[in-house]
Write an enzyme that holds these catalytic residues in place. Structure first.
Site: not given
Ligand code: ADP
Ligand code: ZN
Length: 206
Positions: A31, A104, A163
């Site tokens: 996600s 992406e 949660c």
């Molecule tokens: P993706 O490419 O899967 O969107 P990224 O590698 O860009 O993810 O970003 C991951 C980072 O997002 C994590 O290391 C953390 O710093 C940040 N982050 C922000 N919100 C969350 C969340 N709800 N759960 C985990 N990481 C999060």
């Molecule tokens: Zn939840």
């Protein structure tokens, strides 16, 4: 830290395959906020430390951050080339490139599946990161197809903002019902299966 390979994470075997000119496909899915871009950038940096020639691409549709780089939500970046289509990506591949990174991946056309197969057949290591589900929780093509042809698959997870459980869904917090709605924490948040609420007014066909 995410395991680099599900069932083969030894540097030595990877190196042997690289030397033998055998390519393969790695797919990183999860996600939003699950760390896909971070994991992709980590692997690309390691390849560069090993002095391998790396080329990185992202679809032009994603203008989240600066155009000439891929970026994680945590601020990690890597230089990349924006391309519109799989054909455009293929046209830019250089013969001596050993590692091809793609971020992406869900925004590419279906031709990306044959393109990465072709790159792997020509001896390159291909690493594709992308969303496996859209904002309604539906499989996000072409990622399912890429998962099918990949040698190695990594599923990353975020933390549910409601949660604290393992999050597998990207909850859209804006009203848009377009499948492609580029945004970050302004429009999405990570949710677990229990806390995920798909838009009720969303179209079933896109
Ligand atoms: P993706 O490419 O899967 O969107 P990224 O590698 O860009 O993810 O970003 C991951 C980072 O997002 C994590 O290391 C953390 O710093 C940040 N982050 C922000 N919100 C969350 C969340 N709800 N759960 C985990 N990481 C999060
Ligand atoms: Zn939840």
């Amino acid at each position: 830290m995410v395991e680099e390979f599900a069932f083969d994470n030894t540097e030595e075997r990877r190196k042997t395959r690289q030397n033998g000119g055998i390519g393969w496909i790695e797919v990183i899915v999860g996600s939003m906020f699950s760390g896909k871009s971070e994991e992709l950038i980590r692997r690309l940096r390691r390849a560069q430390i090993a002095r391998q020639k790396v080329q990185v691409f992202k679809p032009k549709i994603d203008d989240r951050y600066s155009i000439e780089q891929i970026a994680s939500h945590s601020g990690m970046t890597h230089i990349s080339k924006p391309v519109m289509t799989a054909a455009e990506l293929m046209a830019q591949i250089e013969d001596d490139t050993q590692v091809v990174g793609i971020d992406e991946g869900q925004f590419f056309d279906m031709e990306i599946v044959e393109a990465v197969n072709k790159l792997a057949r020509s001896g390159k290591r291909v690493i594709v990161a992308g969303l496996d589900q859209d904002y309604l929780g539906r499989p996000f093509e072409p990622m399912p197809q890429l998962l099918s042809v990949a040698e190695f698959i990594t599923k990353t997870h975020a933390i549910c903002v409601k949660c604290g459980n393992t999050a597998n869904y990207s909850q859209r917090t804006s009203d848009s019902t377009a499948r492609v709605e580029v945004g970050a924490s302004d429009k999405y948040e990570a949710r677990c299966r229990k806390c995920f609420v798909p838009h009720s007014d969303a179209p079933t066909v896109v």
